[in-house]
Design a protein around this motif. Structure first.
Motif, PDB file in Angstrom:
ATOM      1  N   ALA A   1       0.770  -1.313   0.220  1.00 29.37           N
ATOM      2  CA  ALA A   1       0.010   0.028  -0.019  1.00 29.37           C
ATOM      3  C   ALA A   1       0.884   1.427  -0.063  1.00 29.37           C
ATOM      4  CB  ALA A   1      -0.915  -0.109   1.216  1.00 29.37           C
ATOM      5  N   GLU A   2       0.624   2.150  -1.009  1.00 31.97           N
ATOM      6  CA  GLU A   2       1.403   3.223  -1.029  1.00 31.97           C
ATOM      7  C   GLU A   2       0.696   4.515  -0.244  1.00 31.97           C
ATOM      8  OE1 GLU A   2       3.532   3.897  -5.083  1.00 31.97           O
ATOM      9  OE2 GLU A   2       1.510   3.802  -5.598  1.00 31.97           O
ATOM     10  N   GLY A   3       1.523   5.487   0.201  1.00 36.78           N
ATOM     11  CA  GLY A   3       1.072   6.770   0.768  1.00 36.78           C
ATOM     12  C   GLY A   3       0.082   6.613   1.789  1.00 36.78           C
ATOM     13  N   ILE A   4       0.663   5.694   2.841  1.00 35.81           N
ATOM     14  CA  ILE A   4      -0.015   5.866   4.382  1.00 35.81           C
ATOM     15  C   ILE A   4       0.306   6.917   4.978  1.00 35.81           C
ATOM     16  CG2 ILE A   4      -0.305   4.233   6.270  1.00 35.81           C
ATOM     17  CD1 ILE A   4       0.208   1.749   4.693  1.00 35.81           C
ATOM     18  N   GLU A   5      -0.505   7.683   5.458  1.00 35.85           N
ATOM     19  CA  GLU A   5      -0.253   8.896   6.212  1.00 35.85           C
ATOM     20  C   GLU A   5      -0.742   8.966   7.685  1.00 35.85           C
ATOM     21  OE1 GLU A   5      -1.624  12.395   3.874  1.00 35.85           O
ATOM     22  OE2 GLU A   5       0.121  11.751   2.577  1.00 35.85           O
ATOM     23  N   GLU A   6      -1.606   7.964   7.847  1.00 35.75           N
ATOM     24  CA  GLU A   6      -2.555   7.947   9.086  1.00 35.75           C
ATOM     25  C   GLU A   6      -2.385   6.540   9.740  1.00 35.75           C
ATOM     26  OE1 GLU A   6      -6.404   9.205   8.349  1.00 35.75           O
ATOM     27  OE2 GLU A   6      -5.617  11.119   7.152  1.00 35.75           O
ATOM     28  N   HIS A   7      -2.424   6.493  11.083  1.00 35.49           N
ATOM     29  CA  HIS A   7      -2.367   5.367  11.737  1.00 35.49           C
ATOM     30  C   HIS A   7      -3.796   4.549  11.327  1.00 35.49           C
ATOM     31  CE1 HIS A   7      -1.151   2.349  14.881  1.00 35.49           C
ATOM     32  NE2 HIS A   7      -2.278   2.376  15.259  1.00 35.49           N
ATOM     33  N   SER A   8      -4.807   5.217  11.251  1.00 38.42           N
ATOM     34  CA  SER A   8      -6.072   4.406  11.098  1.00 38.42           C
ATOM     35  C   SER A   8      -6.124   3.633   9.787  1.00 38.42           C
ATOM     36  CB  SER A   8      -7.094   5.471  10.796  1.00 38.42           C
ATOM     37  OG  SER A   8      -6.875   6.390   9.946  1.00 38.42           O
ATOM     38  N   GLN A   9      -5.308   4.356   8.768  1.00 35.91           N
ATOM     39  CA  GLN A   9      -5.127   3.553   7.455  1.00 35.91           C
ATOM     40  C   GLN A   9      -4.131   2.227   7.831  1.00 35.91           C
ATOM     41  OE1 GLN A   9      -3.193   6.993   5.273  1.00 35.91           O
ATOM     42  NE2 GLN A   9      -5.143   7.411   4.352  1.00 35.91           N
ATOM     43  N   LEU A  10      -3.313   2.595   8.341  1.00 29.15           N
ATOM     44  CA  LEU A  10      -2.464   1.341   8.757  1.00 29.15           C
ATOM     45  C   LEU A  10      -3.290   0.141   9.045  1.00 29.15           C
ATOM     46  CD1 LEU A  10       0.493  -0.042   9.587  1.00 29.15           C
ATOM     47  CD2 LEU A  10       0.249   1.503  11.415  1.00 29.15           C
ATOM     48  N   GLN A  11      -4.289   0.424  10.218  1.00 27.09           N
ATOM     49  CA  GLN A  11      -4.939  -0.748  10.970  1.00 27.09           C
ATOM     50  C   GLN A  11      -5.707  -1.224   9.879  1.00 27.09           C
ATOM     51  OE1 GLN A  11      -6.209   2.133  13.992  1.00 27.09           O
ATOM     52  NE2 GLN A  11      -5.196   0.683  15.595  1.00 27.09           N
ATOM     53  N   ALA A  12      -6.398  -0.297   9.100  1.00 26.62           N
ATOM     54  CA  ALA A  12      -7.293  -0.919   8.004  1.00 26.62           C
ATOM     55  C   ALA A  12      -6.783  -1.677   7.211  1.00 26.62           C
ATOM     56  CB  ALA A  12      -8.151   0.269   7.373  1.00 26.62           C
ATOM     57  N   LEU A  13      -5.558  -1.508   6.719  1.00 28.04           N
ATOM     58  CA  LEU A  13      -4.798  -2.099   5.850  1.00 28.04           C
ATOM     59  C   LEU A  13      -4.428  -3.590   6.401  1.00 28.04           C
ATOM     60  CD1 LEU A  13      -2.820   0.517   4.276  1.00 28.04           C
ATOM     61  CD2 LEU A  13      -4.100  -1.084   2.967  1.00 28.04           C
ATOM     62  N   ARG A  14      -3.976  -3.713   7.625  1.00 30.57           N
ATOM     63  CA  ARG A  14      -3.654  -4.624   8.437  1.00 30.57           C
ATOM     64  C   ARG A  14      -4.657  -5.729   8.295  1.00 30.57           C
ATOM     65  NH1 ARG A  14      -0.702  -2.778  13.236  1.00 30.57           N
ATOM     66  NH2 ARG A  14       1.703  -2.808  12.566  1.00 30.57           N
ATOM     67  N   ARG A  15      -5.773  -5.105   8.730  1.00 29.55           N
ATOM     68  CA  ARG A  15      -7.118  -5.905   8.905  1.00 29.55           C
ATOM     69  C   ARG A  15      -7.347  -6.613   7.463  1.00 29.55           C
ATOM     70  NH1 ARG A  15      -9.216  -1.946  12.312  1.00 29.55           N
ATOM     71  NH2 ARG A  15     -10.395  -0.901  10.472  1.00 29.55           N
ATOM     72  N   LEU A  16      -7.138  -5.818   6.499  1.00 29.95           N
ATOM     73  CA  LEU A  16      -7.643  -6.276   5.044  1.00 29.95           C
ATOM     74  C   LEU A  16      -6.592  -7.136   4.325  1.00 29.95           C
ATOM     75  CD1 LEU A  16      -8.764  -3.093   3.388  1.00 29.95           C
ATOM     76  CD2 LEU A  16     -10.222  -4.673   4.202  1.00 29.95           C
ATOM     77  N   GLY A  17      -5.310  -7.638   5.216  1.00 29.77           N
ATOM     78  CA  GLY A  17      -4.545  -8.703   4.981  1.00 29.77           C
ATOM     79  C   GLY A  17      -3.322  -8.172   4.015  1.00 29.77           C
ATOM     80  N   CYS A  18      -3.243  -6.563   3.658  1.00 31.36           N
ATOM     81  CA  CYS A  18      -2.293  -6.248   2.859  1.00 31.36           C
ATOM     82  C   CYS A  18      -0.933  -6.592   3.321  1.00 31.36           C
ATOM     83  CB  CYS A  18      -2.552  -4.657   2.929  1.00 31.36           C
ATOM     84  SG  CYS A  18      -1.209  -3.652   1.528  1.00 31.36           S
TER      85      CYS A  18
END
Ligand code: C2E
Ligand code: CA
Ligand code: CA
Ligand code: CA
Length: 279
Positions: free
Chosen positions: A236-253
């Motif tokens: 995943a490119e362009g992660i700026e926020e912790h919430s995005q990081l958490q969502a991406l983890r949940r999605l299995g990226c």
């Protein structure tokens, strides 16, 4: 160009004139910057989402300009592509990144970094491109499986026999291929099957949308699932926020890159990270 009511192009458009002059000036200055060895390469780290381990860097060209400040690649790469200067720039970035990558490998053998290098379609169309890559690897000493060439979907859609032949040679060397800005172009399953691709880099525009409430119900999820199905890594490119990081983890990226982790910087900044990671 502007059009008149009757459909004829206007004879004179001052804004067009100034942009043309501006363009020519930039081109001349870019030529000089290349000749004077003023271009630089910065590196942005990439991490494993699950563990937070440093896994790689992306090489990004930089043009420090005396009056204009740092000129953005978005501005000068298109000019370089139109004028053929991209070949010299691309070769410089590739070699620089391979030599630097090998230096990090010696500095910290326990932290093998993937070195991502952006490749323009114009470069890939050249018949000697695979030789150029092979030479950069041989001369720098960087193992081929640590090099990742990043190219956009449109580059692969230029589906010529020579593009395919080049990709096959690169694959045979052990070099990996990432699709850059995935999801923004003409995404088609057929080319993902046809071409030897290893990694999907999910474009920042999709990651941006993960900030909202319906984060789970997102395009990112589809792309990550596609990656799983085809056994490709997803970055995943362009992660700026912790919430995005958490969502991406949940999605299995699997991997992540963005200002949240670190901005692109000179090689020294990565050397520090590499030493820390090996400690
Ligand atoms: P790209 O390959 O998609 O590179 C990622 C861009 O996103 C970089 O911009 C990076 O600095 C920026 N970025 C990374 N994380 C974040 C974030 O969290 N938020 C935001 N807003 N931006 C982030 P940069 O360095 O300005 O490069 C722009 C584009 O120029 C690149 O997009 C690539 O297409 C092209 N480019 C850069 N270096 C090269 C090169 O050596 N060769 C070629 N052919 N193209 C290059
Ligand atoms: Ca890229
Ligand atoms: Ca990208
Ligand atoms: Ca881009």
């Amino acid at each position: 160009a502007k059009e008149r009511q009757d459909g004829e192009p206007a004879l004179y458009d001052p804004s067009m004139h100034s942009s043309l002059v501006e363009r020519l000036a930039l081109e001349a200055e870019l030529r000089k910057a290349i000749a004077d060895h003023h271009l630089q390469v910065h590196y942005q780290p990439t991490y494993v989402l699950e563990t937070g381990d440093l896994v790689g860097v992306e090489a990004l060209v930089r043009w420090p300009h005396a009056e204009r400040g740092m000129v953005r690649p978005d501005l000068f790469i298109p000019i370089a592509e139109q004028t053929g200067l991209i070949h010299e720039i691309g070769r410089f970035v590739l070699r620089e990144a391979c030599f630097q990558g090998n230096e990090w490998a010696r500095l910290a053998p326990s932290v093998p970094l993937s070195i991502g290098v952006n490749v323009s379609g114009k470069q890939l169309q050249r018949r000697d491109f695979a030789d150029e890559v092979s030479e950069a690897l041989a001369e720098s000493g960087l193992p081929a499986d640590q090099l990742v060439l990043e190219m956009t979907e449109s580059v692969l859609m230029n589906d010529t026999d020579s593009t395919m032949a080049t990709l096959k040679s690169l694959k045979a060397m052990g070099v990996r291929v990432a699709i850059d800005d995935f999801g923004t172009g003409y995404s088609s399953l057929s080319y993902l099957h046809r071409f030897p691709v290893d990694i999907l880099k999910i474009d920042r525009s999709f990651v941006d949308r993960l900030s909202g409430v319906d984060a789970e119900d997102s395009l990112v999820q589809s792309i990550v699932q596609l990656g799983h199905t085809l056994q490709l890594e997803t970055i995943a490119e362009g992660i700026e926020e912790h919430s995005q990081l958490q969502a991406l983890r949940r999605l299995g990226c699997t991997m992540a890159q963005g200002y949240h982790f670190g901005r692109p910087g000179p090689a020294d900044t990565v050397s520090k990270l590499v030493v820390e990671a090996s400690a």
